[in-house]
Design an enzyme around this catalytic site. Structure first.
Site, mmCIF file in Angstrom:
data_model
loop_
_atom_site.group_PDB
_atom_site.id
_atom_site.type_symbol
_atom_site.label_atom_id
_atom_site.label_comp_id
_atom_site.label_asym_id
_atom_site.label_seq_id
_atom_site.Cartn_x
_atom_site.Cartn_y
_atom_site.Cartn_z
ATOM 1 N N GLU A 69 2.388 11.059 9.165
ATOM 2 C CA GLU A 69 2.347 9.767 8.486
ATOM 3 C C GLU A 69 1.442 9.902 7.265
ATOM 4 O O GLU A 69 0.339 10.454 7.356
ATOM 5 C CB GLU A 69 1.807 8.685 9.423
ATOM 6 C CG GLU A 69 1.821 7.297 8.816
ATOM 7 C CD GLU A 69 1.274 6.227 9.755
ATOM 8 O OE1 GLU A 69 1.110 5.086 9.292
ATOM 9 O OE2 GLU A 69 0.980 6.542 10.933
ATOM 10 N N ASP A 80 -5.561 -2.217 7.343
ATOM 11 C CA ASP A 80 -6.482 -1.087 7.434
ATOM 12 C C ASP A 80 -7.922 -1.531 7.609
ATOM 13 O O ASP A 80 -8.381 -2.471 6.961
ATOM 14 C CB ASP A 80 -6.376 -0.221 6.176
ATOM 15 C CG ASP A 80 -5.032 0.468 6.059
ATOM 16 O OD1 ASP A 80 -4.404 0.691 7.103
ATOM 17 O OD2 ASP A 80 -4.613 0.778 4.926
#
Length: 285
Positions: A69, A80
């Site tokens: 990824e 995030d």
């Protein structure tokens, strides 16, 4: 008396029949045939700079990744936590762009062609005010097998799925502990290649422990999904990987812990690779 076949699912087709989805599924199947779950490490494109992120990506693959990824730096990374926000900010400050990220994907695909690459980003990066055709075309040409759009839901994803199918890309959707049970199956049906199961409520970031409910969550999501289930968020050590594998995860995604392992300046590629090897060694069933 012969029972009638169940009616075929109706609604948008999703992207699980694309070439990219088949590549992803094959990687999960190969890991399963070897008696283990797939390991999916995460590398931030352009962190701390383009060349070091390239070396980190190859090191992660060589240390045991089944898929890779790639986080695309973005100014407002909603999903995030602090580690990935910091890495994204450093990458942007050092000149990272979407063009640069696509160049990186192309370099990795050329150097390690057997590994499916799945970039992760946000709707504004890929779709903006359109349907995402240009991004899908460029991702496909660079060698991506699929794409994770963290803030795109199936409710709004059909136009992007359509162009992704045209260019052979899988669109990977996410489910979370807060996703209603009756919705999980529909999201899983629409997800291409695999389904991303978020292990906890919150943003990314290495945790010392995973929620006590994660085993039940993984079992329920796996039971509802026609595609392999990869579990991420909070995974930071071999014990976490073993627990998720016991729960039935088809794959385990590790992000922030690997960025942390690169050290404060992002350059300790060998330390990061050592952690990937340790995590890979814990994926056996």
């Amino acid at each position: 008396m012969i029972a009638e076949a169940a009616p075929a699912p109706t609604g948008p087709a999703g992207t699980n029949e694309t070439a990219g989805a088949h590549r992803i599924a094959a990687a999960f199947a190969a890991a399963d045939a070897a008696g283990r779950a797939a390991l999916i490490p995460y590398v931030v494109a352009g962190y701390p700079d383009a060349e070091t992120s390239f070396r980190a990506a190859l090191a992660a693959v060589d240390a045991g990744a089944d898929l890779l990824e790639l986080g695309l730096p973005y100014s407002d990374p909603l999903a995030d936590g602090a580690t990935l926000q910091r890495a994204s900010g450093v990458a942007l400050a050092n000149g990272a762009t979407l063009d640069g990220s696509l160049d990186l994907i192309e370099r990795i695909a050329a150097a390690r062609p057997a590994i499916p690459l799945v970039p992760m980003g946000y709707a504004n990066q890929f779709i903006g005010g359109g349907d995402g055709r240009d991004a899908a075309r460029r991702l496909s040409r660079a060698g991506a097998a699929g794409v994770i759009v963290a803030d795109l839901t199936p409710d709004e994803g059909e136009p992007f799925e359509s162009v992704a199918r045209e260019f052979g890309l899988a669109v990977v959707y996410l489910v979370a502990p807060t996703t209603p049970r009756d919705r999980r199956a529909e999201i899983a049906r629409r997800s291409g290649g695999f389904l991303y199961c978020v292990s906890l409520v919150g943003v990314t970031g290495a945790r010392t422990s995973l929620p006590s409910s994660v085993g039940r969550l993984v079992r329920e999501v796996v039971a509802a999904s026609p595609v392999p289930v990869g579990v991420g968020f909070g995974v930071s050590k071999p014990a976490h990987v073993r627990a998720l594998v016991r729960a039935g995860a088809g794959g385990v995604i590790v992000a922030s812990a690997l960025v942390d392992a690169l050290g404060p300046d992002g350059s300790d590629v060998e330390r990061m690779a050592k952690l990937v090897r340790e995590l890979a060694g814990s994926t056996g069933r």
